[in-house]
Design a protein around this motif. Structure first.
Motif, mmCIF file in Angstrom:
data_model
loop_
_atom_site.group_PDB
_atom_site.id
_atom_site.type_symbol
_atom_site.label_atom_id
_atom_site.label_comp_id
_atom_site.label_asym_id
_atom_site.label_seq_id
_atom_site.Cartn_x
_atom_site.Cartn_y
_atom_site.Cartn_z
ATOM 1 N N MET A 1 7.595 28.560 29.825
ATOM 2 C CA MET A 1 6.393 28.950 29.174
ATOM 3 C C MET A 1 6.924 29.288 27.484
ATOM 4 O O MET A 1 7.638 30.120 27.452
ATOM 5 N N ASN A 2 6.480 28.574 26.582
ATOM 6 C CA ASN A 2 6.674 29.199 25.085
ATOM 7 C C ASN A 2 6.304 30.013 25.033
ATOM 8 O O ASN A 2 5.028 29.827 24.401
ATOM 9 N N LYS A 3 6.616 31.221 24.495
ATOM 10 C CA LYS A 3 5.904 32.645 25.013
ATOM 11 C C LYS A 3 5.131 32.463 23.340
ATOM 12 O O LYS A 3 4.205 32.911 23.308
ATOM 13 N N LEU A 4 6.238 31.865 22.415
ATOM 14 C CA LEU A 4 5.454 32.600 21.156
ATOM 15 C C LEU A 4 4.317 31.186 21.050
ATOM 16 O O LEU A 4 3.700 31.742 20.337
ATOM 17 N N GLN A 5 3.901 29.985 21.205
ATOM 18 C CA GLN A 5 3.293 29.343 21.268
ATOM 19 C C GLN A 5 2.047 29.635 22.452
ATOM 20 O O GLN A 5 1.246 29.606 21.827
ATOM 21 N N ALA A 6 2.166 30.430 23.067
ATOM 22 C CA ALA A 6 1.314 30.986 24.429
ATOM 23 C C ALA A 6 0.523 32.089 23.105
ATOM 24 O O ALA A 6 -1.051 31.940 23.531
ATOM 25 N N MET A 7 1.547 32.739 23.087
ATOM 26 C CA MET A 7 0.722 34.149 21.507
ATOM 27 C C MET A 7 -0.390 33.240 20.705
ATOM 28 O O MET A 7 -0.838 33.986 20.661
ATOM 29 N N GLU A 8 0.765 32.274 19.585
ATOM 30 C CA GLU A 8 -0.608 31.929 18.886
ATOM 31 C C GLU A 8 -1.167 31.007 19.667
ATOM 32 O O GLU A 8 -2.631 31.492 19.063
ATOM 33 N N VAL A 9 -1.551 30.128 20.430
ATOM 34 C CA VAL A 9 -3.055 29.986 21.277
ATOM 35 C C VAL A 9 -3.877 30.527 21.311
ATOM 36 O O VAL A 9 -5.013 30.719 21.487
ATOM 37 N N PHE A 10 -2.912 31.960 22.250
ATOM 38 C CA PHE A 10 -4.284 33.380 23.121
ATOM 39 C C PHE A 10 -4.359 34.046 21.010
ATOM 40 O O PHE A 10 -6.373 34.483 21.237
ATOM 41 N N VAL A 11 -4.370 33.917 20.118
ATOM 42 C CA VAL A 11 -4.936 34.429 18.944
ATOM 43 C C VAL A 11 -6.202 33.222 18.735
ATOM 44 O O VAL A 11 -6.979 34.298 17.950
ATOM 45 N N GLN A 12 -5.825 32.547 18.233
ATOM 46 C CA GLN A 12 -6.781 31.378 18.289
ATOM 47 C C GLN A 12 -7.670 31.216 19.092
ATOM 48 O O GLN A 12 -9.019 31.156 18.224
ATOM 49 N N VAL A 13 -7.485 31.225 20.409
ATOM 50 C CA VAL A 13 -8.858 31.711 21.727
ATOM 51 C C VAL A 13 -9.711 32.745 21.031
ATOM 52 O O VAL A 13 -10.772 32.858 20.705
ATOM 53 N N VAL A 14 -8.852 34.237 21.091
ATOM 54 C CA VAL A 14 -9.881 35.061 20.438
ATOM 55 C C VAL A 14 -10.564 34.847 19.188
ATOM 56 O O VAL A 14 -11.197 35.022 18.999
ATOM 57 N N ASP A 15 -9.718 34.159 17.959
ATOM 58 C CA ASP A 15 -10.741 34.129 17.506
ATOM 59 C C ASP A 15 -11.538 33.821 16.784
ATOM 60 O O ASP A 15 -12.672 33.690 16.469
ATOM 61 N N LEU A 26 -5.811 23.978 16.796
ATOM 62 C CA LEU A 26 -4.340 23.477 17.273
ATOM 63 C C LEU A 26 -4.600 22.007 17.315
ATOM 64 O O LEU A 26 -2.916 21.753 18.459
ATOM 65 N N GLN A 27 -4.759 21.035 18.375
ATOM 66 C CA GLN A 27 -4.964 19.846 18.228
ATOM 67 C C GLN A 27 -4.522 19.860 19.083
ATOM 68 O O GLN A 27 -3.371 19.126 19.401
ATOM 69 N N LEU A 28 -4.723 20.408 20.545
ATOM 70 C CA LEU A 28 -4.209 20.456 21.400
ATOM 71 C C LEU A 28 -5.494 20.310 22.663
ATOM 72 O O LEU A 28 -5.810 20.325 22.616
ATOM 73 N N PRO A 29 -4.951 19.915 24.026
ATOM 74 C CA PRO A 29 -5.721 20.186 25.472
ATOM 75 C C PRO A 29 -6.083 20.958 25.115
ATOM 76 O O PRO A 29 -5.515 21.867 25.095
ATOM 77 N N LYS A 30 -7.372 21.462 25.762
ATOM 78 C CA LYS A 30 -8.151 22.004 26.470
ATOM 79 C C LYS A 30 -7.893 22.563 27.611
ATOM 80 O O LYS A 30 -7.766 24.009 27.452
ATOM 81 N N ALA A 31 -7.340 22.060 28.462
ATOM 82 C CA ALA A 31 -6.065 22.540 29.452
ATOM 83 C C ALA A 31 -4.875 22.873 29.047
ATOM 84 O O ALA A 31 -4.643 23.865 29.718
ATOM 85 N N THR A 32 -3.875 22.755 28.192
ATOM 86 C CA THR A 32 -3.057 23.170 28.100
ATOM 87 C C THR A 32 -3.098 24.582 27.081
ATOM 88 O O THR A 32 -2.599 25.240 27.081
ATOM 89 N N VAL A 33 -4.422 24.600 26.628
ATOM 90 C CA VAL A 33 -5.019 25.825 25.905
ATOM 91 C C VAL A 33 -4.837 26.528 27.385
ATOM 92 O O VAL A 33 -4.345 28.128 27.221
ATOM 93 N N SER A 34 -5.819 26.369 28.215
ATOM 94 C CA SER A 34 -6.329 27.829 29.205
ATOM 95 C C SER A 34 -4.523 27.709 30.030
ATOM 96 O O SER A 34 -4.779 28.779 30.235
ATOM 97 N N THR A 35 -4.099 26.416 30.079
ATOM 98 C CA THR A 35 -3.426 27.008 31.153
ATOM 99 C C THR A 35 -2.103 28.174 30.474
ATOM 100 O O THR A 35 -1.155 28.554 30.703
ATOM 101 N N LEU A 36 -2.134 27.767 28.580
ATOM 102 C CA LEU A 36 -1.160 28.928 27.792
ATOM 103 C C LEU A 36 -1.678 30.151 28.256
ATOM 104 O O LEU A 36 -0.649 31.437 28.806
ATOM 105 N N VAL A 37 -2.888 30.585 28.006
ATOM 106 C CA VAL A 37 -3.800 31.645 28.327
ATOM 107 C C VAL A 37 -3.021 32.215 29.408
ATOM 108 O O VAL A 37 -2.561 33.126 30.157
ATOM 109 N N GLN A 38 -3.410 31.570 30.574
ATOM 110 C CA GLN A 38 -3.657 32.201 32.452
ATOM 111 C C GLN A 38 -1.679 32.237 32.571
ATOM 112 O O GLN A 38 -1.245 33.477 33.036
ATOM 113 N N GLY A 39 -0.909 31.819 31.990
ATOM 114 C CA GLY A 39 0.406 32.316 31.598
ATOM 115 C C GLY A 39 0.746 33.146 30.962
ATOM 116 O O GLY A 39 1.764 34.082 32.008
#
Length: 307
Positions: A1-15, A26-39
């Motif tokens: 897991m790219n932790k910096l990317q996961a942190m950026e995704v988490f911040v965007q979800v909260v915002d 973020l122009q990412l698939p929703k499944a990717t966003v969910s997987t990164l936050v779960q990770g």
């Protein structure tokens, strides 16, 4: 897991308060966003978000982690943009929103100058008279006129909006020319209504110490500035609109300014962006460019009228 990317995704979800809106921004698939936050949650052994079918809210641990993520990501961007500034070429996608008339009349004609300075920025300019939700709609910054209703936004004042009252020659020949604001009660006026409330805006007039505020009477209203101007040109009634949109038609004889001894209170123009976002190099140079552009414009600069 790219932790910096996961942190950026988490911040965007909260915002954004939504996995779907965060994914779109973020122009990412929703499944990717969910997987990164779960990770992230698995790596931290902590629940960061409460998820329901309707919305997403942050947990107590998630709120604390969010604040740390914002600071860390800001530090990373600082380091990256320090290098970018040395190259004097900010890059990347920049999403901006601005009112319809201001975009078409002022911003778009000047964009060749902007891209000559910053050729590596990919600009997406949304033009609407509807106030957008910056975070939820993935907009980096917006140009807005009038008082700011959202205190969560940081604002940089860049100009003023001044107003002109006018009508088409065909309308005045048929209905006469108002000599005083109160005369407008006997005239057909074209209204401009709020996207948010659906109510038409009042017109205000000032001459010396005398001030008059009145709701314009008329049988037609618009919420788009281009359509509003066209209605005035078509002779549908008296209009009150910003001078940067109106004066070219006055100069061409297509509209006639009425009540020239009366002025309307000017409104501030601001560039706004979310306060919990780092002011990136591309946003910074856009804000500075807009401020410089308006300072050179005959109707938009802040010295246009006495304050």
């Amino acid at each position: 897991m790219n932790k910096l990317q996961a942190m950026e995704v988490f911040v965007q979800v909260v915002d954004a308060g939504s996995f779907t809106r965060a994914a779109d921004s973020l122009q990412l698939p929703k499944a990717t966003v969910s997987t990164l936050v779960q990770g992230l949650e698995a790596a931290l052994a902590a629940k960061l978000l409460y998820r329901t079918t309707r919305n997403v809210t942050v947990t107590t641990d998630g709120a604390a982690y969010y604040e740390r993520c914002v600071r860390i990501l800001s530090d990373v961007r600082d380091a990256e943009e320090a290098l970018s500034r040395t190259r004097l070429s900010p890059s990347g996608r920049l999403r901006v929103d601005a009112p319809t008339g201001l975009s078409s009349q002022i911003l778009v004609p000047a964009l060749p100058e902007f891209f000559e300075r910053y050729p590596d920025i990919e600009l997406e300019l949304g033009s609407t008279d509807r106030p957008v939700e910056l975070v939820e709609e993935g907009v980096d910054c917006a140009v807005r006129g009038g008082a700011l209703a959202d205190s969560s936004l940081i604002a940089r004042r860049v100009g003023v909006l001044n107003f002109v009252t006018a009508a088409a020659p065909s309308y005045l020949q048929k209905h006469g020319t108002p000599q005083h604001p109160h005369d407008l009660r006997q005239h057909r006026c074209v209204n401009f209504f709020s996207h948010k409330t659906g109510k038409s805006y009042d017109w205000d007039f000032r001459r010396g110490d005398e001030q008059i505020i009145l709701p314009p009477r008329g049988g037609i209203a618009f919420n788009d500035s281009n359509a509003y101007i066209r209605a005035g040109l078509a002779g549908l009634g008296v209009v009150q609109m910003t001078d940067y949109l109106m004066m070219e038609h006055v100069a061409a004889g297509k509209m006639v300014q009425v009540l020239p001894d009366w002025t309307s209170d000017p409104l501030p123009v601001n560039v706004v962006y979310p306060q919990n976002r780092h002011l990136s190099a591309k946003v910074r140079v856009f804000v500075e460019w807009v401020a410089d552009l308006f300072a050179r414009h005959p109707y938009m600069h802040m010295g246009a009228v006495p304050r």
